[in-house]
Motif scaffolding. Structure first.
Motif, PDB file in Angstrom:
ATOM      1  N   ARG A 150       4.780  21.154 -14.944  1.00  7.45           N
ATOM      2  CA  ARG A 150       3.932  20.789 -13.814  1.00  7.45           C
ATOM      3  C   ARG A 150       4.544  19.616 -13.055  1.00  7.45           C
ATOM      4  NH1 ARG A 150      -0.007  20.983 -18.049  1.00  7.45           N
ATOM      5  NH2 ARG A 150       0.117  18.700 -18.124  1.00  7.45           N
ATOM      6  N   ALA A 151       4.270  19.579 -11.765  1.00  9.97           N
ATOM      7  CA  ALA A 151       4.662  18.413 -10.981  1.00  9.97           C
ATOM      8  C   ALA A 151       3.654  17.307 -11.269  1.00  9.97           C
ATOM      9  CB  ALA A 151       4.663  18.739  -9.488  1.00  9.97           C
ATOM     10  N   PRO A 152       4.097  16.131 -11.682  1.00 18.12           N
ATOM     11  CA  PRO A 152       3.159  15.055 -12.007  1.00 18.12           C
ATOM     12  C   PRO A 152       2.509  14.477 -10.754  1.00 18.12           C
ATOM     13  CG  PRO A 152       5.402  14.258 -12.134  1.00 18.12           C
ATOM     14  CD  PRO A 152       5.495  15.741 -11.912  1.00 18.12           C
ATOM     15  N   ALA A 153       1.349  13.891 -10.944  1.00 17.65           N
ATOM     16  CA  ALA A 153       0.662  13.215  -9.843  1.00 17.65           C
ATOM     17  C   ALA A 153       1.088  11.754  -9.850  1.00 17.65           C
ATOM     18  CB  ALA A 153      -0.848  13.332 -10.007  1.00 17.65           C
ATOM     19  N   LEU A 154       1.780  11.331  -8.817  1.00 24.20           N
ATOM     20  CA  LEU A 154       2.254   9.956  -8.705  1.00 24.20           C
ATOM     21  C   LEU A 154       1.429   9.230  -7.649  1.00 24.20           C
ATOM     22  CD1 LEU A 154       6.135  10.545  -8.714  1.00 24.20           C
ATOM     23  CD2 LEU A 154       4.568  10.368 -10.660  1.00 24.20           C
ATOM     24  N   SER A 155       0.895   8.081  -8.007  1.00 18.68           N
ATOM     25  CA  SER A 155       0.035   7.337  -7.085  1.00 18.68           C
ATOM     26  C   SER A 155       0.695   6.033  -6.666  1.00 18.68           C
ATOM     27  CB  SER A 155      -1.316   7.034  -7.734  1.00 18.68           C
ATOM     28  OG  SER A 155      -1.176   6.063  -8.756  1.00 18.68           O
ATOM     29  N   THR A 156       0.315   5.538  -5.487  1.00 14.20           N
ATOM     30  CA  THR A 156       0.840   4.259  -5.023  1.00 14.20           C
ATOM     31  C   THR A 156       0.281   3.109  -5.852  1.00 14.20           C
ATOM     32  OG1 THR A 156      -0.933   4.162  -3.358  1.00 14.20           O
ATOM     33  CG2 THR A 156       1.197   5.070  -2.666  1.00 14.20           C
ATOM     34  N   GLU A 157      -0.814   3.338  -6.561  1.00 15.62           N
ATOM     35  CA  GLU A 157      -1.334   2.306  -7.450  1.00 15.62           C
ATOM     36  C   GLU A 157      -0.353   2.047  -8.594  1.00 15.62           C
ATOM     37  OE1 GLU A 157      -5.210   1.348 -10.300  1.00 15.62           O
ATOM     38  OE2 GLU A 157      -5.178   3.149  -9.049  1.00 15.62           O
ATOM     39  N   ASP A 158       0.223   3.121  -9.125  1.00 13.96           N
ATOM     40  CA  ASP A 158       1.210   2.985 -10.198  1.00 13.96           C
ATOM     41  C   ASP A 158       2.596   2.672  -9.661  1.00 13.96           C
ATOM     42  OD1 ASP A 158      -0.561   3.534 -12.356  1.00 13.96           O
ATOM     43  OD2 ASP A 158      -0.461   5.669 -11.873  1.00 13.96           O
ATOM     44  N   PHE A 159       2.872   3.116  -8.450  1.00  9.73           N
ATOM     45  CA  PHE A 159       4.184   2.895  -7.832  1.00  9.73           C
ATOM     46  C   PHE A 159       3.976   2.196  -6.482  1.00  9.73           C
ATOM     47  CE2 PHE A 159       4.483   6.567 -10.613  1.00  9.73           C
ATOM     48  CZ  PHE A 159       5.607   6.258 -11.372  1.00  9.73           C
ATOM     49  N   PRO A 160       3.610   0.903  -6.529  1.00 11.79           N
ATOM     50  CA  PRO A 160       3.241   0.182  -5.303  1.00 11.79           C
ATOM     51  C   PRO A 160       4.368   0.046  -4.290  1.00 11.79           C
ATOM     52  CG  PRO A 160       3.435  -1.329  -7.166  1.00 11.79           C
ATOM     53  CD  PRO A 160       3.486   0.059  -7.735  1.00 11.79           C
ATOM     54  N   CYS A 161       5.602   0.286  -4.686  1.00 15.68           N
ATOM     55  CA  CYS A 161       6.694   0.221  -3.708  1.00 15.68           C
ATOM     56  C   CYS A 161       6.571   1.314  -2.653  1.00 15.68           C
ATOM     57  CB  CYS A 161       8.046   0.308  -4.408  1.00 15.68           C
ATOM     58  SG  CYS A 161       8.291   1.786  -5.420  1.00 15.68           S
ATOM     59  N   PHE A 162       5.708   2.320  -2.918  1.00 13.40           N
ATOM     60  CA  PHE A 162       5.478   3.392  -1.948  1.00 13.40           C
ATOM     61  C   PHE A 162       4.187   3.182  -1.150  1.00 13.40           C
ATOM     62  CE2 PHE A 162       8.464   5.510  -4.782  1.00 13.40           C
ATOM     63  CZ  PHE A 162       9.254   6.230  -3.902  1.00 13.40           C
ATOM     64  N   SER A 163       3.519   2.063  -1.335  1.00 10.23           N
ATOM     65  CA  SER A 163       2.271   1.823  -0.614  1.00 10.23           C
ATOM     66  C   SER A 163       2.553   1.562   0.856  1.00 10.23           C
ATOM     67  CB  SER A 163       1.532   0.624  -1.216  1.00 10.23           C
ATOM     68  OG  SER A 163       2.244  -0.569  -0.963  1.00 10.23           O
ATOM     69  N   ALA A 164       1.535   1.759   1.685  1.00 11.64           N
ATOM     70  CA  ALA A 164       1.691   1.516   3.115  1.00 11.64           C
ATOM     71  C   ALA A 164       2.041   0.059   3.388  1.00 11.64           C
ATOM     72  CB  ALA A 164       0.400   1.899   3.840  1.00 11.64           C
ATOM     73  N   GLU A 165       1.464  -0.853   2.591  1.00 13.61           N
ATOM     74  CA  GLU A 165       1.746  -2.275   2.783  1.00 13.61           C
ATOM     75  C   GLU A 165       3.214  -2.580   2.483  1.00 13.61           C
ATOM     76  OE1 GLU A 165      -2.457  -1.566   2.079  1.00 13.61           O
ATOM     77  OE2 GLU A 165      -0.670  -1.057   0.906  1.00 13.61           O
ATOM     78  N   ALA A 166       3.733  -2.021   1.380  1.00 18.12           N
ATOM     79  CA  ALA A 166       5.115  -2.285   0.994  1.00 18.12           C
ATOM     80  C   ALA A 166       6.105  -1.667   1.972  1.00 18.12           C
ATOM     81  CB  ALA A 166       5.371  -1.761  -0.412  1.00 18.12           C
ATOM     82  N   LEU A 167       5.719  -0.556   2.586  1.00 18.61           N
ATOM     83  CA  LEU A 167       6.637   0.173   3.465  1.00 18.61           C
ATOM     84  C   LEU A 167       6.445  -0.163   4.941  1.00 18.61           C
ATOM     85  CD1 LEU A 167       6.490   3.708   1.786  1.00 18.61           C
ATOM     86  CD2 LEU A 167       8.305   1.993   1.590  1.00 18.61           C
ATOM     87  N   GLU A 168       5.580  -1.123   5.218  1.00 18.04           N
ATOM     88  CA  GLU A 168       5.319  -1.471   6.610  1.00 18.04           C
ATOM     89  C   GLU A 168       6.612  -1.846   7.322  1.00 18.04           C
ATOM     90  OE1 GLU A 168       2.413  -4.399   9.247  1.00 18.04           O
ATOM     91  OE2 GLU A 168       2.509  -4.607   7.055  1.00 18.04           O
ATOM     92  N   GLY A 169       6.867  -1.201   8.444  1.00 18.55           N
ATOM     93  CA  GLY A 169       8.074  -1.473   9.209  1.00 18.55           C
ATOM     94  C   GLY A 169       9.275  -0.643   8.802  1.00 18.55           C
ATOM     95  N   ASN A 170       9.157   0.141   7.715  1.00 17.76           N
ATOM     96  CA  ASN A 170      10.262   0.996   7.271  1.00 17.76           C
ATOM     97  C   ASN A 170      10.080   2.381   7.888  1.00 17.76           C
ATOM     98  OD1 ASN A 170      12.092   2.634   5.838  1.00 17.76           O
ATOM     99  ND2 ASN A 170      11.935   1.353   4.013  1.00 17.76           N
ATOM    100  N   GLU A 171      10.899   2.702   8.845  1.00 13.59           N
ATOM    101  CA  GLU A 171      10.750   3.966   9.565  1.00 13.59           C
ATOM    102  C   GLU A 171      11.284   5.166   8.790  1.00 13.59           C
ATOM    103  OE1 GLU A 171      14.788   4.015  12.279  1.00 13.59           O
ATOM    104  OE2 GLU A 171      13.001   3.038  13.094  1.00 13.59           O
ATOM    105  N   HIS A 172      11.980   4.915   7.683  1.00 11.51           N
ATOM    106  CA  HIS A 172      12.607   6.000   6.938  1.00 11.51           C
ATOM    107  C   HIS A 172      11.750   6.541   5.796  1.00 11.51           C
ATOM    108  CE1 HIS A 172      16.157   5.325   9.236  1.00 11.51           C
ATOM    109  NE2 HIS A 172      16.410   4.147   8.700  1.00 11.51           N
ATOM    110  N   VAL A 173      10.745   5.788   5.360  1.00  9.17           N
ATOM    111  CA  VAL A 173       9.951   6.183   4.199  1.00  9.17           C
ATOM    112  C   VAL A 173       8.474   5.992   4.503  1.00  9.17           C
ATOM    113  CG1 VAL A 173       9.699   5.984   1.692  1.00  9.17           C
ATOM    114  CG2 VAL A 173      11.792   5.172   2.785  1.00  9.17           C
TER     115      VAL A 173
END
Length: 330
Positions: free
Chosen positions: A17-40
């Motif tokens: 199965r494809a695992p469920a990955l959340s921004t809570e567990d992987f905060p580097c993918f949160s909107a706050e962390a990625l603010e200003g990054n046009e690539h991700v």
């Protein structure tokens, strides 16, 4: 990073199965962390989860072992936004050359890397990929935007150091913002809710003491791994802060103030039952010495010292010497 999260990912991959990955567990993918990054965007985390296979299980198993062993380690993420460009050699005249090829492939990747530069991944990386994968140990990724076509993110597998700010002074407000920015877990304590406000401390855990003073501090406890900055407003409760921090054996204790004030605090700290040895553990005045005067300047001096204390705590003298040599600062 929670061990249970990694165990759940492994269980899903074993079941196909494809695992469920959340921004809570992987905060580097949160909107706050990625603010200003046009690539991700946060949506990339879902796309990444769908690409994981059983071949990635050893990566997550190694991450669990790192957590169990208290290792300084990270899970890193290779993010590809232009596969062709990522694989081209774009070394310039300044940077070191990493072979005649760029990234190993145009596919995203999850990998493990620790401070010893051990890398575990489902595919063989190219020399250039290895260069950037190792840089997650400087967290989050030192050269993540150095080459076109791809970028890099990471999440630590260890807990952030907790910094206690005793007092919600203007300097403490500046320290809280800067300390959180460089990866500390910040808690601020004061008795006046008007000062311990979300507006003044948006990124900190806020504790309001009862009773109009710092007597309630005795109901709280820090650990020997924590750092304590005594920054009470008007220095009114500096003695209580120093006694509390040393009594709990905090790894670092620092107090703001001039020599005359500190002499008086010394007498009050000893009168409260602390020892001369306890007092000598208090860094006074707090912060590195470079002429800081305003609250914002003092925050730079204080957080710079916290970073240096953390560096010396986490890395051996041999590792620090190697790092300094690599920077030409022998």
């Amino acid at each position: 990073m929670k061990r249970e999260t990694l165990e759940a990912i492994i269980a899903d991959l074993k079941a196909g199965r494809a695992p469920a990955l959340s921004t809570e567990d992987f905060p580097c993918f949160s909107a706050e962390a990625l603010e200003g990054n046009e690539h991700v965007s946060p949506a990339y985390l879902d796309a990444l989860a769908k690409r994981l296979t059983a071949a990635d299980i050893p990566t997550f198993e190694r991450a669990i072992r790192a957590i169990d062993e208290g290792d300084l380690a990270w899970l890193g993420f290779k993010i590809v936004y232009d596969a062709d460009e990522a694989q081209r050699n774009t070394d310039n005249e300044v940077t070191k050359k990493y072979g005649d090829t760029g990234s190993a492939d145009g596919e995203p990747l999850v990998f493990f890397c620790n401070d010893a530069k051990e890398i575990v991944a489902s595919r063989e990386p190219s020399p250039r990929d290895v260069f950037q994968m190792k840089d997650v140990t400087r967290g989050p990724s030192m050269h993540n935007e150095q080459f076109e076509g791809l970028t890099w993110l990471s999440v630590p597998l260890f807990e952030a150091v907790r910094v206690w700010l005793l007092g919600a002074s203007d300097a403490a407000s500046e320290v809280a913002a800067l300390a959180a920015h460089v990866g500390f877990d910040v808690t601020v304590v004061d008795y006046d809710p008007a000062y311990v406000s979300e507006a003044r401390f948006p990124s900190a855990r806020r504790i309001v003491l009862e009773g109009g003073g710092f007597d309630g501090l005795a109901e709280l406890a820090c650990t020997p791994q924590d750092y304590v900055c005594v920054l009470t407003r008007g220095h009114m409760f500096d003695p209580e802060g120093c006694v509390w921090a040393t009594r709990h054996g905090a790894h670092y204790v620092g107090m703001m103030g001039c020599a005359g004030k500190n002499d008086r605090v010394h007498d009050l700290v000893l009168a409260a039952g602390a020892t001369e040895e306890d007092w000598e553990r208090v860094k006074r005045p707090i912060g590195l010495k470079f002429g800081a005067k305003t609250p914002a300047e003092l925050a730079i001096a204080i957080v710079a010292e916290l970073v240096d204390v953390r560096y010396r705590q986490r890395y051996t003298e041999e590792a620090r010497a190697k790092h300094e040599k690599s920077l030409g600062r022998e």
